[in-house]
Design a protein around this motif. Structure first.
Motif, PDB file in Angstrom:
ATOM      1  N   ARG A   1      54.800  15.460 -25.332  1.00  0.00           N
ATOM      2  CA  ARG A   1      53.518  15.348 -24.640  1.00  0.00           C
ATOM      3  C   ARG A   1      53.804  15.834 -23.228  1.00  0.00           C
ATOM      4  O   ARG A   1      54.365  15.109 -22.405  1.00  0.00           O
ATOM      5  CB  ARG A   1      53.038  13.897 -24.643  1.00  0.00           C
TER       6      ARG A   1
ATOM      7  N   GLU B   1      45.713  11.395 -25.367  1.00  0.00           N
ATOM      8  CA  GLU B   1      46.635  12.503 -25.156  1.00  0.00           C
ATOM      9  C   GLU B   1      47.105  13.079 -26.488  1.00  0.00           C
ATOM     10  O   GLU B   1      47.122  12.391 -27.515  1.00  0.00           O
ATOM     11  CB  GLU B   1      47.828  12.064 -24.313  1.00  0.00           C
ATOM     12  N   THR B   2      47.509  14.348 -26.455  1.00  0.00           N
ATOM     13  CA  THR B   2      47.939  15.065 -27.651  1.00  0.00           C
ATOM     14  C   THR B   2      49.448  15.230 -27.659  1.00  0.00           C
ATOM     15  O   THR B   2      50.047  15.571 -26.629  1.00  0.00           O
ATOM     16  CB  THR B   2      47.270  16.447 -27.728  1.00  0.00           C
TER      17      THR B   2
ATOM     18  N   ASP C   1      52.536  17.364 -29.378  1.00  0.00           N
ATOM     19  CA  ASP C   1      52.862  18.576 -30.124  1.00  0.00           C
ATOM     20  C   ASP C   1      54.170  18.335 -30.880  1.00  0.00           C
ATOM     21  O   ASP C   1      55.224  18.197 -30.270  1.00  0.00           O
ATOM     22  CB  ASP C   1      53.002  19.755 -29.160  1.00  0.00           C
TER      23      ASP C   1
ATOM     24  N   GLU D   1      49.918  19.012 -34.516  1.00  0.00           N
ATOM     25  CA  GLU D   1      49.553  18.219 -33.346  1.00  0.00           C
ATOM     26  C   GLU D   1      48.776  16.980 -33.783  1.00  0.00           C
ATOM     27  O   GLU D   1      48.145  16.966 -34.844  1.00  0.00           O
ATOM     28  CB  GLU D   1      48.690  19.038 -32.383  1.00  0.00           C
ATOM     29  N   ALA D   2      48.871  15.937 -32.947  1.00  0.00           N
ATOM     30  CA  ALA D   2      48.121  14.716 -33.231  1.00  0.00           C
ATOM     31  C   ALA D   2      47.668  14.090 -31.922  1.00  0.00           C
ATOM     32  O   ALA D   2      48.386  14.128 -30.913  1.00  0.00           O
ATOM     33  CB  ALA D   2      48.962  13.727 -34.017  1.00  0.00           C
ATOM     34  N   ILE D   3      46.473  13.522 -31.927  1.00  0.00           N
ATOM     35  CA  ILE D   3      45.928  12.831 -30.764  1.00  0.00           C
ATOM     36  C   ILE D   3      46.233  11.340 -30.889  1.00  0.00           C
ATOM     37  O   ILE D   3      46.072  10.753 -31.963  1.00  0.00           O
ATOM     38  CB  ILE D   3      44.409  13.046 -30.665  1.00  0.00           C
TER      39      ILE D   3
ATOM     40  N   GLU E   1      44.949   8.255 -30.712  1.00  0.00           N
ATOM     41  CA  GLU E   1      43.552   7.822 -30.740  1.00  0.00           C
ATOM     42  C   GLU E   1      43.369   6.386 -30.263  1.00  0.00           C
ATOM     43  O   GLU E   1      42.371   6.049 -29.628  1.00  0.00           O
ATOM     44  CB  GLU E   1      43.023   7.977 -32.161  1.00  0.00           C
TER      45      GLU E   1
ATOM     46  N   GLY F   1      45.380  17.027 -36.242  1.00  0.00           N
ATOM     47  CA  GLY F   1      44.422  18.120 -36.193  1.00  0.00           C
ATOM     48  C   GLY F   1      44.576  19.061 -37.365  1.00  0.00           C
ATOM     49  O   GLY F   1      45.507  18.963 -38.162  1.00  0.00           O
TER      50      GLY F   1
END
Length: 343
Positions: free
Chosen positions: A70, A102-103, A105, A111-113, A115, A128
């Protein structure tokens, strides 16, 4: 009960870092009532009776260990439990560098947020893209070896096969149902020749299985939840086994926990689909199973508490002392035990 009642000293060199080859060449310590016998996994048919049924977990381990960034911060994630098609609950390393929204990588186009952050410190990660998360993990993930193995050596290509049972078909586990790692087609054929049936269910094992028990008393420990399913026809066949005088032998604590979650007070096994957080400690009355094949577990763990509930704490303390003295191999890649409580 006090958690320290389930403690014991385990020499570090008893932890198996690789499985036995072939798989059914592992040793097996048999405990039948108060009697203890040294055997091998390949001897299993001789220790069971015609009409018995072994119950396996057909969950498949996914490469749920992820390493990403991140910004400049390194973020690690171990997926724990599926929420829906694109969201997973995950334990995050370096979590102080990650905020909601925040995302992360993870490389390879994955990628993932972040949540949501949950009360236990874990995150809900929303992945995503349009590809199934399992496909993304095959690109970016590694096999989530237990910490007591991963802390001693790196994960490698051999683990992708070694840390998967021959029954694995339902994607979703982040830890293997390790008792079933000992089985081979030859052993299954020998069991069938001996008149021993097999059945499968699904429990997606979560990373919570490795969480330490931090409470001083078992009443204060909060058990993690895992999702499982027993089909109606499988439940009917298992009930028929017991009605005919056979025994239901769970292969692994995951199979046992799901069977007991589905059991009614009269011992009948009902169809089941949903979460279970059953926590089995001494004093529990078993309803659905008549025995257990399992590996050797950590001190002070919920799994050692479970086997102590099945066989008695003093019996299991003596059993583990025998295993340590006789150099049995412990944990996920280690040897097996067959636990058959007195009627």
């Amino acid at each position: 009960m006090r958690v320290d009642a389930f403690d014991f000293d385990l020499p570090n060199d008893r932890i198996a870092l690789r499985p036995a080859r072939p798989r059914d060449a592992a040793r097996m310590l048999v405990v039948a009532g108060n009697e203890v016998a040294d055997a091998g996994v390949s001897d299993l048919p001789a220790w069971l009776r015609r009409g018995d049924c072994l119950v396996f977990n057909d969950t498949r381990v996914i490469p749920a260990q992820l390493a990403g960034r991140r910004g400049e911060a390194k973020i690690g994630a171990t997926l724990h439990k599926r929420i829906d098609l694109r969201r997973w609950q995950a334990f995050v390393r370096n979590a102080k560098r990650l905020r909601v929204g925040e995302t992360v990588d993870f490389g390879a186009g994955v990628e993932a947020i972040a949540e949501e952050r949950l009360a236990d410190g874990s995150f809900i990660l929303a992945f995503g893209g349009d590809e199934p998360v399992e496909v993304l993990l095959e690109r970016a993930g590694t096999m989530p070896l237990p910490p007591y193995i991963a802390g001693k050596r790196a994960t490698d290509d051999a683990d992708r096969a070694d840390y998967q049972t021959m029954f694995a078909r339902e994607d979703g586990a982040v830890a293997a149902p390790t008792a079933a790692l000992h089985f081979t087609p030859a052993l299954l054929a020998a069991l069938a020749d001996a008149g021993i049936a097999t059945e499968t269910l699904t429990l997606h094992v979560g990373a919570g299985t490795f969480l330490p028990v931090k409470a001083d008393d078992t009443e204060d420990h909060v058990m993690h939840a895992e999702w499982g399913r027993i089909e109606a026809d499988a439940a009917a066949r298992l009930n028929a086994v017991r009605a005919a005088g056979g025994r239901v032998i769970a292969v692994g604590t995951t199979s046992l926990r799901l069977l007991e979650s589905a059991a009614q007070d009269d011992g009948m096994i009902a169809p089941f689909a949903g979460d279970t957080s059953i926590f089995i400690t001494p004093g529990y009355r078993f309803k659905a199973i008549d025995g257990l094949m399992t590996n050797f577990h950590l001190p002070r763990s919920t799994l050692f508490m479970l086997v102590s509930a099945l066989m008695g704490l003093e019996v299991m303390q003596a059993t583990y002392a025998h295993a340590i003295k006789n150099e049995y191999r412990f944990y996920s890649y280690g040897d097996a035990s067959l636990l058959l409580p007195a009627a």
